[in-house]
Scaffold this motif. Structure first.
Motif, PDB file in Angstrom:
ATOM      1  N   MET A   1      -8.762  -2.934  -2.669  1.00 33.65           N
ATOM      2  CA  MET A   1      -7.720  -2.159  -1.524  1.00 33.65           C
ATOM      3  C   MET A   1      -6.774  -2.105  -2.950  1.00 33.65           C
ATOM      4  SD  MET A   1      -7.586  -5.210   1.359  1.00 33.65           S
ATOM      5  CE  MET A   1      -5.753  -3.954   2.200  1.00 33.65           C
ATOM      6  N   ILE A   2      -7.137  -2.660  -4.129  1.00 34.99           N
ATOM      7  CA  ILE A   2      -5.710  -1.875  -5.119  1.00 34.99           C
ATOM      8  C   ILE A   2      -6.762  -1.014  -6.019  1.00 34.99           C
ATOM      9  CG2 ILE A   2      -4.848  -2.945  -7.636  1.00 34.99           C
ATOM     10  CD1 ILE A   2      -5.643  -6.061  -6.041  1.00 34.99           C
ATOM     11  N   PRO A   3      -5.758  -0.201  -6.453  1.00 31.73           N
ATOM     12  CA  PRO A   3      -6.064   1.178  -7.133  1.00 31.73           C
ATOM     13  C   PRO A   3      -6.920   0.592  -8.605  1.00 31.73           C
ATOM     14  CG  PRO A   3      -4.140   1.495  -6.170  1.00 31.73           C
ATOM     15  CD  PRO A   3      -4.625  -0.377  -5.377  1.00 31.73           C
ATOM     16  N   ILE A  38     -10.262 -16.170  -7.178  1.00 37.22           N
ATOM     17  CA  ILE A  38     -10.579 -14.762  -7.735  1.00 37.22           C
ATOM     18  C   ILE A  38      -9.234 -14.337  -8.321  1.00 37.22           C
ATOM     19  CG2 ILE A  38     -10.290 -12.006  -7.159  1.00 37.22           C
ATOM     20  CD1 ILE A  38     -12.245 -12.907  -5.114  1.00 37.22           C
ATOM     21  N   LEU A  39      -9.293 -14.203  -9.532  1.00 35.24           N
ATOM     22  CA  LEU A  39      -8.004 -14.118 -10.379  1.00 35.24           C
ATOM     23  C   LEU A  39      -7.526 -13.021 -10.769  1.00 35.24           C
ATOM     24  CD1 LEU A  39      -8.297 -17.024 -13.185  1.00 35.24           C
ATOM     25  CD2 LEU A  39      -7.436 -17.008 -11.030  1.00 35.24           C
ATOM     26  N   ILE A  40      -7.203 -12.195 -11.076  1.00 38.89           N
ATOM     27  CA  ILE A  40      -6.960 -10.739 -10.458  1.00 38.89           C
ATOM     28  C   ILE A  40      -5.681 -10.148 -11.354  1.00 38.89           C
ATOM     29  CG2 ILE A  40      -6.394  -8.250 -10.127  1.00 38.89           C
ATOM     30  CD1 ILE A  40      -7.529  -9.559  -7.041  1.00 38.89           C
ATOM     31  N   SER A  41      -5.398  -9.441 -12.217  1.00 37.80           N
ATOM     32  CA  SER A  41      -4.865  -9.216 -14.013  1.00 37.80           C
ATOM     33  C   SER A  41      -4.081  -7.828 -13.733  1.00 37.80           C
ATOM     34  CB  SER A  41      -5.048  -9.509 -15.468  1.00 37.80           C
ATOM     35  OG  SER A  41      -4.268  -9.170 -15.952  1.00 37.80           O
ATOM     36  N   ARG A  47       4.879  -2.628 -10.456  1.00 39.14           N
ATOM     37  CA  ARG A  47       3.482  -3.430 -10.533  1.00 39.14           C
ATOM     38  C   ARG A  47       3.937  -2.979  -8.362  1.00 39.14           C
ATOM     39  NH1 ARG A  47       2.364  -8.012 -14.184  1.00 39.14           N
ATOM     40  NH2 ARG A  47       2.299  -6.641 -16.191  1.00 39.14           N
ATOM     41  N   HIS A  48       3.046  -3.432  -7.533  1.00 35.20           N
ATOM     42  CA  HIS A  48       3.435  -3.774  -6.440  1.00 35.20           C
ATOM     43  C   HIS A  48       2.623  -5.030  -5.825  1.00 35.20           C
ATOM     44  CE1 HIS A  48       4.614   0.688  -6.809  1.00 35.20           C
ATOM     45  NE2 HIS A  48       3.374   0.891  -6.840  1.00 35.20           N
ATOM     46  N   THR A  49       2.492  -5.996  -6.680  1.00 35.45           N
ATOM     47  CA  THR A  49       2.546  -7.060  -6.375  1.00 35.45           C
ATOM     48  C   THR A  49       2.272  -7.843  -5.153  1.00 35.45           C
ATOM     49  OG1 THR A  49       2.426  -7.682  -8.958  1.00 35.45           O
ATOM     50  CG2 THR A  49       1.850 -10.001  -7.418  1.00 35.45           C
ATOM     51  N   LYS A  50       3.729  -8.032  -4.332  1.00 34.82           N
ATOM     52  CA  LYS A  50       3.656  -8.644  -2.894  1.00 34.82           C
ATOM     53  C   LYS A  50       3.114  -7.556  -2.017  1.00 34.82           C
ATOM     54  CE  LYS A  50       8.102 -11.120  -3.784  1.00 34.82           C
ATOM     55  NZ  LYS A  50       9.402 -11.207  -3.290  1.00 34.82           N
ATOM     56  N   LEU A  51       3.096  -6.331  -2.727  1.00 34.26           N
ATOM     57  CA  LEU A  51       2.100  -5.040  -1.846  1.00 34.26           C
ATOM     58  C   LEU A  51       1.230  -5.471  -1.418  1.00 34.26           C
ATOM     59  CD1 LEU A  51       2.005  -2.949   0.631  1.00 34.26           C
ATOM     60  CD2 LEU A  51       2.101  -1.302  -1.351  1.00 34.26           C
ATOM     61  N   TYR A  52       0.909  -5.683  -2.293  1.00 38.88           N
ATOM     62  CA  TYR A  52      -1.344  -5.944  -2.891  1.00 38.88           C
ATOM     63  C   TYR A  52      -1.915  -7.300  -1.863  1.00 38.88           C
ATOM     64  CZ  TYR A  52      -1.483  -2.327  -6.456  1.00 38.88           C
ATOM     65  OH  TYR A  52      -1.119  -1.178  -6.776  1.00 38.88           O
ATOM     66  N   MET A  53      -0.457  -8.173  -1.953  1.00 36.26           N
ATOM     67  CA  MET A  53      -0.960  -9.722  -1.513  1.00 36.26           C
ATOM     68  C   MET A  53      -0.591  -9.263   0.310  1.00 36.26           C
ATOM     69  SD  MET A  53       1.252 -12.091  -4.458  1.00 36.26           S
ATOM     70  CE  MET A  53       1.511 -13.237  -3.233  1.00 36.26           C
ATOM     71  N   ARG A  54      -0.221  -9.256   1.145  1.00 34.15           N
ATOM     72  CA  ARG A  54       0.560  -8.632   2.193  1.00 34.15           C
ATOM     73  C   ARG A  54      -0.466  -8.127   2.759  1.00 34.15           C
ATOM     74  NH1 ARG A  54       4.674  -5.869   2.124  1.00 34.15           N
ATOM     75  NH2 ARG A  54       5.387  -7.134   0.958  1.00 34.15           N
ATOM     76  N   GLU A  55      -0.666  -7.319   1.454  1.00 35.96           N
ATOM     77  CA  GLU A  55      -2.166  -6.364   2.063  1.00 35.96           C
ATOM     78  C   GLU A  55      -3.824  -6.881   2.268  1.00 35.96           C
ATOM     79  OE1 GLU A  55      -3.031  -2.106   0.559  1.00 35.96           O
ATOM     80  OE2 GLU A  55      -0.988  -1.567   0.874  1.00 35.96           O
ATOM     81  N   LEU A  56      -4.037  -7.826   0.906  1.00 33.28           N
ATOM     82  CA  LEU A  56      -5.618  -8.759   1.038  1.00 33.28           C
ATOM     83  C   LEU A  56      -5.235  -9.625   1.980  1.00 33.28           C
ATOM     84  CD1 LEU A  56      -5.729  -8.729  -3.049  1.00 33.28           C
ATOM     85  CD2 LEU A  56      -7.219  -7.937  -1.444  1.00 33.28           C
ATOM     86  N   ARG A  57      -4.490 -10.029   2.215  1.00 37.88           N
ATOM     87  CA  ARG A  57      -3.813 -11.381   3.003  1.00 37.88           C
ATOM     88  C   ARG A  57      -4.304 -10.800   4.566  1.00 37.88           C
ATOM     89  NH1 ARG A  57       1.305 -13.372   1.663  1.00 37.88           N
ATOM     90  NH2 ARG A  57      -0.069 -15.177   0.470  1.00 37.88           N
ATOM     91  N   ALA A  58      -3.913  -9.408   4.945  1.00 40.13           N
ATOM     92  CA  ALA A  58      -3.940  -9.079   6.023  1.00 40.13           C
ATOM     93  C   ALA A  58      -5.459  -8.532   6.638  1.00 40.13           C
ATOM     94  CB  ALA A  58      -2.964  -7.867   6.934  1.00 40.13           C
ATOM     95  N   ASP A  59      -6.041  -8.094   5.049  1.00 41.26           N
ATOM     96  CA  ASP A  59      -7.655  -7.519   5.233  1.00 41.26           C
ATOM     97  C   ASP A  59      -8.995  -8.929   5.316  1.00 41.26           C
ATOM     98  OD1 ASP A  59      -9.898  -4.800   5.160  1.00 41.26           O
ATOM     99  OD2 ASP A  59     -10.175  -6.222   3.024  1.00 41.26           O
ATOM    100  N   LEU A  60      -8.656  -9.856   4.909  1.00 42.58           N
ATOM    101  CA  LEU A  60      -9.601 -10.758   4.812  1.00 42.58           C
ATOM    102  C   LEU A  60      -9.004 -11.651   5.427  1.00 42.58           C
ATOM    103  CD1 LEU A  60      -8.734 -11.314   0.277  1.00 42.58           C
ATOM    104  CD2 LEU A  60     -10.477 -10.992   1.778  1.00 42.58           C
TER     105      LEU A  60
END
Length: 106
Positions: A1-3, A38-41, A47-60
């Protein structure tokens, strides 16, 4: 989900470390074989950190509805004061007031 161009490093720790010494020196909150970190650097730059968190949370949550997923801040304050363990809210009220407990409950 993260490029892939945004990801610098991925480190996963699944289950418990081998032996008590390793468990004592890890910053993981894992307490059983079914836990994991899982640590992602991300790479420097926009940075689109909040976007990635939102997408990961919904998908997971959609894929694993019985599991619990959370994101902890990686700032130095949380890592030092909480010893690397998750502590979403740590509220302490002290003073001379008689209603400190009621104030904390609010």
């Amino acid at each position: 989900m993260i490029p892939t161009e945004d990801v610098k490093l991925i480190l996963d720790n699944i289950g418990l470390p081998n032996g008590g010494i390793n468990l004592g020196f890890t910053a993981s909150s894992d307490i059983s074989d079914s836990d994991g970190d899982i640590l992602i650097s991300l790479n420097p730059g926009i940075r689109h950190t909040k976007l990635y968190m939102r997408e990961l949370r919904a998908d997971l949550h959609g894929k694993f509805p019985d599991a619990v997923f959370f994101f902890t801040p990686t700032n130095i304050t949380n890592q030092i004061l909480d010893f690397g363990l998750p502590a979403p809210i740590d509220l302490q009220i002290s003073g001379r007031g008689q209603n400190n407990y009621q104030l904390a409950q609010q």
